[in-house]
Design a protein around this motif. Sequence first.
Motif, PDB file in Angstrom:
ATOM      1  N   ASN A 252      12.306  10.029   3.509  1.00 51.51           N
ATOM      2  CA  ASN A 252      11.573  10.399   4.592  1.00 51.51           C
ATOM      3  C   ASN A 252      10.778  11.679   4.144  1.00 51.51           C
ATOM      4  OD1 ASN A 252      13.592  12.251   5.143  1.00 51.51           O
ATOM      5  ND2 ASN A 252      14.059  11.535   7.248  1.00 51.51           N
ATOM      6  N   PHE A 253      11.330  12.441   3.160  1.00 50.07           N
ATOM      7  CA  PHE A 253      10.510  13.578   2.938  1.00 50.07           C
ATOM      8  C   PHE A 253       9.067  13.165   2.323  1.00 50.07           C
ATOM      9  CE2 PHE A 253      14.544  16.050   2.097  1.00 50.07           C
ATOM     10  CZ  PHE A 253      14.632  16.577   3.383  1.00 50.07           C
ATOM     11  N   VAL A 254       8.942  12.130   1.327  1.00 52.33           N
ATOM     12  CA  VAL A 254       8.032  11.796   0.724  1.00 52.33           C
ATOM     13  C   VAL A 254       7.223  10.659   1.414  1.00 52.33           C
ATOM     14  CG1 VAL A 254       8.913  12.547  -1.433  1.00 52.33           C
ATOM     15  CG2 VAL A 254       9.141  10.078  -0.828  1.00 52.33           C
ATOM     16  N   VAL A 255       7.806  10.094   2.609  1.00 53.50           N
ATOM     17  CA  VAL A 255       7.041   8.799   3.147  1.00 53.50           C
ATOM     18  C   VAL A 255       5.615   9.467   3.780  1.00 53.50           C
ATOM     19  CG1 VAL A 255       6.981   7.599   5.565  1.00 53.50           C
ATOM     20  CG2 VAL A 255       8.895   7.651   4.017  1.00 53.50           C
ATOM     21  N   MET A 256       5.566  10.507   4.275  1.00 55.02           N
ATOM     22  CA  MET A 256       4.095  10.876   5.040  1.00 55.02           C
ATOM     23  C   MET A 256       3.323  11.134   3.823  1.00 55.02           C
ATOM     24  SD  MET A 256       3.563  13.959   7.730  1.00 55.02           S
ATOM     25  CE  MET A 256       3.657  15.504   6.773  1.00 55.02           C
ATOM     26  N   PRO A 257       3.242  11.756   2.850  1.00 50.32           N
ATOM     27  CA  PRO A 257       2.325  11.993   1.659  1.00 50.32           C
ATOM     28  C   PRO A 257       1.911  10.834   1.206  1.00 50.32           C
ATOM     29  CG  PRO A 257       4.113  13.166   1.155  1.00 50.32           C
ATOM     30  CD  PRO A 257       4.221  12.728   2.319  1.00 50.32           C
ATOM     31  N   ALA A 258       3.093   9.758   0.853  1.00 49.22           N
ATOM     32  CA  ALA A 258       2.925   8.457   0.312  1.00 49.22           C
ATOM     33  C   ALA A 258       2.105   7.750   1.390  1.00 49.22           C
ATOM     34  CB  ALA A 258       4.225   7.823   0.092  1.00 49.22           C
ATOM     35  N   ALA A 259       2.370   7.567   2.658  1.00 55.92           N
ATOM     36  CA  ALA A 259       1.477   6.938   3.611  1.00 55.92           C
ATOM     37  C   ALA A 259       0.443   7.287   3.850  1.00 55.92           C
ATOM     38  CB  ALA A 259       2.275   7.085   5.062  1.00 55.92           C
ATOM     39  N   VAL A 260      -0.182   8.486   3.617  1.00 56.43           N
ATOM     40  CA  VAL A 260      -1.491   9.061   3.726  1.00 56.43           C
ATOM     41  C   VAL A 260      -2.140   8.314   2.386  1.00 56.43           C
ATOM     42  CG1 VAL A 260      -2.944  10.837   3.193  1.00 56.43           C
ATOM     43  CG2 VAL A 260      -1.043  11.322   4.798  1.00 56.43           C
ATOM     44  N   ALA A 261      -1.692   8.382   1.340  1.00 50.95           N
ATOM     45  CA  ALA A 261      -2.149   8.017  -0.100  1.00 50.95           C
ATOM     46  C   ALA A 261      -2.527   6.468   0.185  1.00 50.95           C
ATOM     47  CB  ALA A 261      -1.504   8.208  -1.058  1.00 50.95           C
ATOM     48  N   GLY A 262      -1.348   5.617   0.728  1.00 47.70           N
ATOM     49  CA  GLY A 262      -1.147   4.228   0.898  1.00 47.70           C
ATOM     50  C   GLY A 262      -2.278   3.907   1.966  1.00 47.70           C
ATOM     51  N   ALA A 263      -2.454   4.514   3.151  1.00 47.68           N
ATOM     52  CA  ALA A 263      -3.457   4.226   4.079  1.00 47.68           C
ATOM     53  C   ALA A 263      -4.924   4.312   3.467  1.00 47.68           C
ATOM     54  CB  ALA A 263      -3.264   5.124   5.417  1.00 47.68           C
ATOM     55  N   THR A 264      -5.213   5.288   2.547  1.00 46.94           N
ATOM     56  CA  THR A 264      -6.550   5.593   2.037  1.00 46.94           C
ATOM     57  C   THR A 264      -6.628   4.413   0.878  1.00 46.94           C
ATOM     58  OG1 THR A 264      -5.895   7.810   2.070  1.00 46.94           O
ATOM     59  CG2 THR A 264      -7.947   7.137   0.941  1.00 46.94           C
TER      60      THR A 264
ATOM     61  N   TYR B 146       0.774  -1.212  -0.148  1.00 50.38           N
ATOM     62  CA  TYR B 146       0.060  -0.021   0.157  1.00 50.38           C
ATOM     63  C   TYR B 146       0.987   1.245  -0.162  1.00 50.38           C
ATOM     64  CZ  TYR B 146      -4.303  -2.760   1.031  1.00 50.38           C
ATOM     65  OH  TYR B 146      -5.368  -3.691   0.796  1.00 50.38           O
ATOM     66  N   LEU B 147       2.038   1.416   0.787  1.00 46.84           N
ATOM     67  CA  LEU B 147       2.784   2.278   0.618  1.00 46.84           C
ATOM     68  C   LEU B 147       3.327   2.487  -0.586  1.00 46.84           C
ATOM     69  CD1 LEU B 147       4.271   4.640   2.483  1.00 46.84           C
ATOM     70  CD2 LEU B 147       5.939   3.160   2.972  1.00 46.84           C
ATOM     71  N   VAL B 148       3.785   1.422  -1.104  1.00 43.02           N
ATOM     72  CA  VAL B 148       4.596   1.735  -2.619  1.00 43.02           C
ATOM     73  C   VAL B 148       3.407   2.258  -3.623  1.00 43.02           C
ATOM     74  CG1 VAL B 148       5.909   0.387  -4.519  1.00 43.02           C
ATOM     75  CG2 VAL B 148       6.222  -0.114  -2.040  1.00 43.02           C
ATOM     76  N   ARG B 149       2.208   1.552  -3.653  1.00 42.13           N
ATOM     77  CA  ARG B 149       1.157   2.090  -4.478  1.00 42.13           C
ATOM     78  C   ARG B 149       0.809   3.672  -4.111  1.00 42.13           C
ATOM     79  NH1 ARG B 149      -3.162  -1.934  -3.745  1.00 42.13           N
ATOM     80  NH2 ARG B 149      -4.287  -0.875  -5.291  1.00 42.13           N
ATOM     81  N   GLY B 150       0.825   3.809  -2.974  1.00 41.89           N
ATOM     82  CA  GLY B 150       0.463   5.382  -2.508  1.00 41.89           C
ATOM     83  C   GLY B 150       1.511   6.280  -3.083  1.00 41.89           C
TER      84      GLY B 150
END
Length: 251
Positions: free
Chosen positions: A222-234, A11-15
């Motif tokens: 880690n700069f892009v982890v947060m927005p990627a994690a938000v998209a992945g969690a969605t 999910y994180l990779v896809r996010g």
Amino acid sequence: MRGNALKGAGYLVRGASLLTRPTLRLFVVVPLTVNIVIFSAVIWWGVSWLSGWLDAIMAGVPAWLGFLEWLLWPLVGLLVTLTTGYLFTAVAIVIASPFNNLLAEKVEEMLTGREVAGLEGLGAAFAGVPRGIIRELAKLLYFVPMALLVLLLTVIPGLNALSPVLWFAFGAWMFSLEFLDYPMDNHKLSFAAVRKACAERRLSSLGFGGLVALGTGIPLVNFVVMPAAVAGATLFWVEEAAGTHAAAEGG
């Protein structure tokens, strides 16, 4: 335990791949800017703390055991990387939380084609900063006792050898809850409902949160982890957790 750890990590990779979509770029800029500013401050603190802590430890070690410094560096480095990454992400999350809600809203609308009654625009996101901070602080009341327990085990001789593993496990669970909260909050669901959703898909949650935890400790990534994690969690919410929640409500 239900779920799939590999699917959860996916999910994180896809996010991250979703962030390149033109319709989402605007909603990534603000969290990304927040990340860069906060990371610059936290990495300076982390390096200073690591150097001081290791010097203090080696000051009490006989000269003939000086070689231990080379053995300690990998262990201490991993611990500090994880801890600094968690701190950086935690501070960034508190400040950028309303914008993360907005990003989760837009990702869900893109995935499902259905409107989500969320913040509706950057202006509303700025206005929602106080509420977002209050919700994040409320979540800290849940996370802090677990963090203190892991910290206590970190300073107990013998058990402290397991501290990197314990910090990683704590981070995996914390980040899965933290980021799944954004799409669920957009549906006016409580943090208790978020905890239940993650517990019901525990393997997926730990796989997702574990990869987020690793990403927070990698410079630049880690700069892009947060927005990627938000998209992945969605993605996680739409594909797994929403159905589980709906079934529970229907039952």
